[in-house]
Design a protein around this motif. Sequence first.
Motif, PDB file in Angstrom:
ATOM      1  N   ALA A 129       0.831  -1.209   0.000  1.00 29.49           N
ATOM      2  CA  ALA A 129       0.000   0.000   0.000  1.00 29.49           C
ATOM      3  C   ALA A 129       0.867   1.260   0.000  1.00 29.49           C
ATOM      4  O   ALA A 129       0.558   2.240  -0.692  1.00 29.49           O
ATOM      5  N   LEU A 130       1.952   1.243   0.774  1.00 33.28           N
ATOM      6  CA  LEU A 130       2.841   2.402   0.806  1.00 33.28           C
ATOM      7  C   LEU A 130       3.458   2.650  -0.569  1.00 33.28           C
ATOM      8  O   LEU A 130       3.466   3.779  -1.074  1.00 33.28           O
ATOM      9  N   LEU A 131       3.965   1.602  -1.195  1.00 32.46           N
ATOM     10  CA  LEU A 131       4.589   1.762  -2.511  1.00 32.46           C
ATOM     11  C   LEU A 131       3.581   2.237  -3.547  1.00 32.46           C
ATOM     12  O   LEU A 131       3.875   3.105  -4.378  1.00 32.46           O
ATOM     13  N   GLU A 132       2.377   1.689  -3.496  1.00 29.76           N
ATOM     14  CA  GLU A 132       1.341   2.105  -4.456  1.00 29.76           C
ATOM     15  C   GLU A 132       0.969   3.575  -4.264  1.00 29.76           C
ATOM     16  O   GLU A 132       0.648   4.271  -5.228  1.00 29.76           O
ATOM     17  N   SER A 133       1.058   4.047  -3.036  1.00 26.70           N
ATOM     18  CA  SER A 133       0.697   5.441  -2.763  1.00 26.70           C
ATOM     19  C   SER A 133       1.684   6.433  -3.362  1.00 26.70           C
ATOM     20  O   SER A 133       1.386   7.623  -3.483  1.00 26.70           O
ATOM     21  N   LEU A 134       2.877   5.943  -3.761  1.00 27.40           N
ATOM     22  CA  LEU A 134       3.905   6.819  -4.317  1.00 27.40           C
ATOM     23  C   LEU A 134       3.779   6.985  -5.824  1.00 27.40           C
ATOM     24  O   LEU A 134       4.597   7.660  -6.456  1.00 27.40           O
ATOM     25  N   GLY A 135       2.778   6.355  -6.420  1.00 23.24           N
ATOM     26  CA  GLY A 135       2.429   6.574  -7.811  1.00 23.24           C
ATOM     27  C   GLY A 135       3.520   6.257  -8.804  1.00 23.24           C
ATOM     28  O   GLY A 135       4.185   5.209  -8.720  1.00 23.24           O
TER      29      GLY A 135
ATOM     30  N   LEU B 150       8.668  -3.304  -9.404  1.00 26.65           N
ATOM     31  CA  LEU B 150       8.934  -3.296  -7.970  1.00 26.65           C
ATOM     32  C   LEU B 150       7.719  -3.786  -7.187  1.00 26.65           C
ATOM     33  O   LEU B 150       7.850  -4.301  -6.066  1.00 26.65           O
ATOM     34  N   LEU B 151       6.538  -3.654  -7.776  1.00 23.64           N
ATOM     35  CA  LEU B 151       5.305  -4.067  -7.106  1.00 23.64           C
ATOM     36  C   LEU B 151       4.994  -5.542  -7.304  1.00 23.64           C
ATOM     37  O   LEU B 151       4.219  -6.126  -6.534  1.00 23.64           O
ATOM     38  N   THR B 152       5.599  -6.162  -8.304  1.00 28.97           N
ATOM     39  CA  THR B 152       5.196  -7.528  -8.658  1.00 28.97           C
ATOM     40  C   THR B 152       6.319  -8.553  -8.552  1.00 28.97           C
ATOM     41  O   THR B 152       6.054  -9.757  -8.560  1.00 28.97           O
ATOM     42  N   GLU B 153       7.563  -8.075  -8.457  1.00 29.60           N
ATOM     43  CA  GLU B 153       8.688  -9.002  -8.406  1.00 29.60           C
ATOM     44  C   GLU B 153       9.238  -9.105  -6.996  1.00 29.60           C
ATOM     45  O   GLU B 153       9.148  -8.164  -6.218  1.00 29.60           O
ATOM     46  N   PRO B 154       9.827 -10.266  -6.649  1.00 31.17           N
ATOM     47  CA  PRO B 154      10.433 -10.411  -5.315  1.00 31.17           C
ATOM     48  C   PRO B 154      11.579  -9.429  -5.113  1.00 31.17           C
ATOM     49  O   PRO B 154      12.188  -8.944  -6.073  1.00 31.17           O
TER      50      PRO B 154
ATOM     51  N   LEU C 213      12.545   8.255  -5.704  1.00 31.32           N
ATOM     52  CA  LEU C 213      11.821   7.191  -5.019  1.00 31.32           C
ATOM     53  C   LEU C 213      12.435   6.915  -3.653  1.00 31.32           C
ATOM     54  O   LEU C 213      11.721   6.784  -2.653  1.00 31.32           O
ATOM     55  N   VAL C 214      13.757   6.814  -3.599  1.00 35.23           N
ATOM     56  CA  VAL C 214      14.421   6.607  -2.313  1.00 35.23           C
ATOM     57  C   VAL C 214      14.095   7.754  -1.362  1.00 35.23           C
ATOM     58  O   VAL C 214      13.767   7.538  -0.185  1.00 35.23           O
ATOM     59  N   ASP C 215      14.149   8.977  -1.867  1.00 34.50           N
ATOM     60  CA  ASP C 215      13.828  10.143  -1.033  1.00 34.50           C
ATOM     61  C   ASP C 215      12.420  10.027  -0.454  1.00 34.50           C
ATOM     62  O   ASP C 215      12.194  10.303   0.734  1.00 34.50           O
ATOM     63  N   ALA C 216      11.477   9.628  -1.287  1.00 37.95           N
ATOM     64  CA  ALA C 216      10.084   9.561  -0.852  1.00 37.95           C
ATOM     65  C   ALA C 216       9.882   8.490   0.220  1.00 37.95           C
ATOM     66  O   ALA C 216       9.126   8.696   1.183  1.00 37.95           O
ATOM     67  N   VAL C 217      10.564   7.352   0.074  1.00 34.46           N
ATOM     68  CA  VAL C 217      10.412   6.285   1.060  1.00 34.46           C
ATOM     69  C   VAL C 217      11.069   6.684   2.383  1.00 34.46           C
ATOM     70  O   VAL C 217      10.548   6.397   3.463  1.00 34.46           O
ATOM     71  N   ILE C 218      12.227   7.352   2.305  1.00 31.61           N
ATOM     72  CA  ILE C 218      12.854   7.849   3.539  1.00 31.61           C
ATOM     73  C   ILE C 218      11.910   8.826   4.231  1.00 31.61           C
ATOM     74  O   ILE C 218      11.703   8.764   5.455  1.00 31.61           O
ATOM     75  N   ASP C 219      11.320   9.729   3.456  1.00 28.61           N
ATOM     76  CA  ASP C 219      10.372  10.686   4.035  1.00 28.61           C
ATOM     77  C   ASP C 219       9.204   9.964   4.702  1.00 28.61           C
ATOM     78  O   ASP C 219       8.745  10.370   5.782  1.00 28.61           O
TER      79      ASP C 219
ATOM     80  N   ALA D 294      10.316  -1.176   2.956  1.00 27.70           N
ATOM     81  CA  ALA D 294      10.207  -0.683   1.578  1.00 27.70           C
ATOM     82  C   ALA D 294      11.517  -0.028   1.140  1.00 27.70           C
ATOM     83  O   ALA D 294      11.937  -0.170  -0.012  1.00 27.70           O
ATOM     84  N   LEU D 295      12.186   0.663   2.059  1.00 29.30           N
ATOM     85  CA  LEU D 295      13.466   1.286   1.719  1.00 29.30           C
ATOM     86  C   LEU D 295      14.502   0.233   1.362  1.00 29.30           C
ATOM     87  O   LEU D 295      15.242   0.387   0.371  1.00 29.30           O
ATOM     88  N   ASP D 296      14.568  -0.826   2.138  1.00 33.68           N
ATOM     89  CA  ASP D 296      15.506  -1.910   1.815  1.00 33.68           C
ATOM     90  C   ASP D 296      15.211  -2.477   0.424  1.00 33.68           C
ATOM     91  O   ASP D 296      16.119  -2.706  -0.378  1.00 33.68           O
ATOM     92  N   ARG D 297      13.946  -2.668   0.121  1.00 29.30           N
ATOM     93  CA  ARG D 297      13.548  -3.200  -1.188  1.00 29.30           C
ATOM     94  C   ARG D 297      13.975  -2.252  -2.312  1.00 29.30           C
ATOM     95  O   ARG D 297      14.534  -2.672  -3.329  1.00 29.30           O
ATOM     96  N   VAL D 298      13.725  -0.953  -2.123  1.00 23.37           N
ATOM     97  CA  VAL D 298      14.024   0.030  -3.165  1.00 23.37           C
ATOM     98  C   VAL D 298      15.531   0.166  -3.358  1.00 23.37           C
ATOM     99  O   VAL D 298      16.024   0.239  -4.493  1.00 23.37           O
TER     100      VAL D 298
END
Length: 602
Positions: A363-369, A376-380, A517-523, A540-544
């Motif tokens: 949900a968090l990743l999807e919210s970042l559009g 990133l949403l569908t792969e391990p 993207l990294v900036d947004a997840v850190i925020d 999510a940050l580790d994943r990104v």
Amino acid sequence: MVLAHGYSYYGDLSYPQDFSHFSYVNPDAPVGGEISEYASGTFDSMNPYSRRGRAGRYSASIYESLLLIGAPFGDAAPADVDGEYYCLLCESLEYPESKEWVIFHLRPEARFSDGTPLTAHDVVFSHDLILEQGLPSYAEAVRRRVISAVALDDHTVRFDFAPGISRRTLIDQVGYQSVFSQRWYEETGARLDEPRMEISPGSGPYMLDSFEVNRRITYRRNPDYWGWDLPINQGRYNFDRVRVEYFSDDAAAFEAFKTGEYTFRAEGNSRQWATGYDFPAVQNGWVMREEIPDGNPPTPTGFIFNLGRPTLQDARVREAITLAYNFEWTNQQLQYGLMSQLYSFSQGTRLEATGVPEGAELALLESLGDLVPPELLTEPAVLAHTSSADQLIDRRNLRRASRLLAEAGWEVGDDGIRRNAAGEVLTIEFPYSTSGSATGEAIIESFLDNLQAMGINAVGQRIDPAQYTQRQRDRDYDMILDAYVAFLDTGTGLHQRYGSEAAAYSLFNPAGLASPLVDAVIDASLMAESPEDRDTALRALDRVLRHERFMVPLWYSANQWFAYWDVYRHPAEIPQFSAGVMDWWWYDTDRAAELRAAGALR
């Protein structure tokens, strides 16, 4: 309003105000003796805050901060909890629930080693000095977040924070800033950003005793240290002297350890750990070997790409180059099977991203559009590739890398060299220091051999430590062996290490990673309103970060390897976050006398 003897973001402190000592120390540990270790390379400055020169090891150890955040010689403190900071130069702090400001009440007894009082004016001076002359990336980060520092009186200092930003890491950031003597700087005219051998007085339990440039540095316990009676200091700082011996390289240092020229060695060479400790002092029981579990996530060490190089801005090129690293062969042939494969920035913890994102993380990743790539949403989460342990070149990975490079426009010519449409050769320059271990060099060279097998003009550059340090700072490399910092919590420091705000020049971001993207997840992690939301964002940050492929992850050991002459002791139970060698081990005088009588030690 909160008034406390320490700080954590959620207000929970494991040690009450009237605690007598940290639970893991021996409060009755004897005081005395010396611990000595080694450093490779050279030093030409005793000022650790300058961007120029190579500072002597532990040259920052003599300074203290308002809050206890780490021990002088690099150990965690406290070592049994994470994210809790207890008063050191301050006796208490107060702040509103909004955390828009903080007031520290300093201990009136605090003194610098020259006997002069340490006051709130020194705290403000130090803050301003760092903004004016400190490392640019750190100074700019502080300037954006801390809008004022004012001494309300000699023992009270207030910091106000910028509105509209996360309250994360603001109080602890000003709390862990080193405090310098305003009087000394004004009398000498010294600058914080200049390399120099003259040092300002510190307020810590150790002070500089002596040094010989490029040979040794000795620190001594200050008998007049103002803070010996503090509960946080009981059972700690037990050695009278801490000595660092310098050697040109690791091989020379190891030979010196065998003869007792220095007495404690943190071993980082797996080959040496497996095969090197069969010398007489070990056989006679004079030198001990100990493996202590490391409760921290492994340091994200790797072959790091310089993302400022145009050829390395294509993720397909970086992925192809990553496939040249053969962990399985390296571990078996060069590291005696002692290592584990690294792949995560918070490996083995609750924050390690696994599988495909789901639930709150999805949900968090999807919210970042549109910031989020669809895959990133569908792969391990990206894991380390596997390679053949039987041979250095894994043909399967070589073919996969070749396809990626060809897709990126780097075709192999009749001479076996890859060029782009403009005829430019795909070249990788990889500098490394002569002060490293032979095993480390062999691993780098095997990686470069595989790159050459791919048609890449891979060039290793073995250079002296001073030149290597300068090239690191100038980001004068295509790839380099370096490290980032693992995380167990969020903080504004994540922006300095992984974010865009100072990516062009930050010493803490050797890849120059700059990703919206990294900036947004850190925020998102900084703005999290609960521990659960924070952990979701950090997963999510580790994943990104893994998806960005800005480094080739290498290896780690779950244990710390220590070898030492049998004159050191420690409590039976070791806390999770630090082995505490320099912090709360102690010297066994009787055993030292026995070794000297046997002719083992000088």
